[in-house]
Design an enzyme around this catalytic site. Structure first.
Site, mmCIF file in Angstrom:
data_model
loop_
_atom_site.group_PDB
_atom_site.id
_atom_site.type_symbol
_atom_site.label_atom_id
_atom_site.label_comp_id
_atom_site.label_asym_id
_atom_site.label_seq_id
_atom_site.Cartn_x
_atom_site.Cartn_y
_atom_site.Cartn_z
ATOM 1 N N VAL A 159 39.186 28.008 97.933
ATOM 2 C CA VAL A 159 40.073 28.355 96.300
ATOM 3 C C VAL A 159 40.545 29.810 96.325
ATOM 4 O O VAL A 159 41.073 30.077 95.156
ATOM 5 C CB VAL A 159 38.853 28.085 95.277
ATOM 6 C CG1 VAL A 159 38.246 26.704 95.246
ATOM 7 C CG2 VAL A 159 38.028 29.148 95.213
ATOM 8 N N HIS A 195 39.684 21.782 96.734
ATOM 9 C CA HIS A 195 38.732 22.197 95.646
ATOM 10 C C HIS A 195 39.312 23.246 94.723
ATOM 11 O O HIS A 195 38.585 23.647 94.064
ATOM 12 C CB HIS A 195 37.562 22.886 96.200
ATOM 13 C CG HIS A 195 36.745 21.720 97.280
ATOM 14 N ND1 HIS A 195 35.887 22.269 98.284
ATOM 15 C CD2 HIS A 195 36.989 20.497 97.178
ATOM 16 C CE1 HIS A 195 35.350 21.233 98.775
ATOM 17 N NE2 HIS A 195 35.987 20.015 98.298
ATOM 18 N N CYS A 232 43.592 20.306 76.209
ATOM 19 C CA CYS A 232 44.943 19.881 75.780
ATOM 20 C C CYS A 232 45.591 19.856 77.614
ATOM 21 O O CYS A 232 46.614 19.425 77.693
ATOM 22 C CB CYS A 232 45.880 20.534 75.296
ATOM 23 S SG CYS A 232 46.204 22.468 75.565
ATOM 24 N N CYS A 262 45.033 25.523 71.148
ATOM 25 C CA CYS A 262 44.603 24.285 70.716
ATOM 26 C C CYS A 262 43.099 24.255 70.416
ATOM 27 O O CYS A 262 42.503 23.409 69.690
ATOM 28 C CB CYS A 262 44.880 23.125 71.732
ATOM 29 S SG CYS A 262 43.708 23.177 73.005
ATOM 30 N N ALA A 281 36.652 32.981 113.650
ATOM 31 C CA ALA A 281 38.035 32.470 113.657
ATOM 32 C C ALA A 281 39.118 33.569 113.880
ATOM 33 O O ALA A 281 40.078 33.391 114.637
ATOM 34 C CB ALA A 281 38.314 31.758 112.195
#
Ligand code: OAD
Length: 246
Positions: A101, A117, A128, A148, A229
């Site tokens: 994320v 994700h 809303c 809202c 990596a």
């Protein structure tokens, strides 16, 4: 690291690549992984932080935990592994499918990214569904409230929630239609994301794993490279550039 000539030839002839990535690809950027000795889920309980009921019960605590993680992500920079995937994109048709994320693939310059994700830099109102991109440095301490009246939550997938349909569908289609499927820095334990390597394999793709150690998926991979990596991917890219087909 040594790469077999036959392996390099297969890569060189390939056209479509998928890089399926997990927390391990961002470890060298200083972002903790989830499992393992220093993993997030060893220190915090997912059931208290990463699910909707926990958020409704204690929204400020969950929000503050995500604010803490946003700060880590905001202060992190893409590393050589993210950057090498961008180099691959200059030569091949590359799709990134990430469970992360942290937005580091896009920040590195990858242009074709599916986020299975969610994205910690984004937020939305639970009532809303209005989306808000609130920079971490300007966030209020407690959970913000929408006009809202609804609570604003991070746009990440919590336990028990469905993956964003468009992102999973795009990832599935790319997996079904690639020549090489890289699995980088993931324990490959979390479903439905972890179905993708098998979807690619059944469709005839070569599976290549890059991880610091063996995982659940290693037995099903054509090749596994066990190192960081940020070491393997740049070395592989260099070897590929030097390799000529005969
Ligand atoms: P994990 O923490 O389960 O696995 C990280 C993997 O990265 C492990 O297999 C490590 O061996 C490997 N690794 C660590 N450092 C590395 C490095 N420098 N180079 C290469 N590999 C390295 O993380 P994920 O597989 O991403 O879901 O976890 C999957 C999902 O579980 C996450 O997206 C998250 C979590 O619960 C949600 O939040 C929905």
């Amino acid at each position: 690291m040594n790469f077999e000539s036959g392996f390099l030839s297969r890569l060189k002839r390939a056209k479509k690549f998928v890089f399926f990535t997990g927390a391990g690809i961002s470890a060298e950027s200083g972002i903790p992984t989830f499992r393992g000795k220093e993993g997030i889920w060893n220190k915090f309980k997912p059931e208290e932080l990463a699910n909707f009921d926990a958020f409704i019960k204690n929204p400020d605590m969950v929000w503050e935990w995500y604010q803490y993680r946003r700060k880590i992500v905001g202060n992190a920079a893409p590393n050589k592994a993210h950057e090498t995937i961008v180099e691959f994109e200059k030569l091949y048709d590359v799709t990134v499918v990430t469970q992360n994320v942290d937005n580091l693939h896009r920040r590195a310059g990858s242009t074709h990214v599916y986020e299975l994700h969610g994205n910690i830099e984004k937020n939305y109102c639970v009532k809303c569904r209005t989306h808000f991109d609130i920079p971490f440095s300007e966030e209020p301490k407690g959970v913000p409230v929408c006009d809202c009246g609804g609570l604003i939550r991070p746009d990440v997938v919590w336990f028990g929630e469905l993956l964003p349909h468009d992102q999973y569908q795009g990832a599935e289609e790319a997996s079904e239609d690639c020549d090489v499927f890289f699995i980088v820095g993931t324990s490959a334990l979390v479903y439905p994301a972890a179905y993708l390597p098998d979807i690619a394999r059944r469709a005839g793709s070569m599976l290549v794993e890059v991880n610091i150690g063996a995982t659940e998926i290693s037995d099903r991979c054509d090749y596994s490279f066990y190192d960081k990596a940020g070491t393997v991917l740049p070395e592989l890219f260099e070897a590929l550039a030097a390799h000529s087909l005969n």
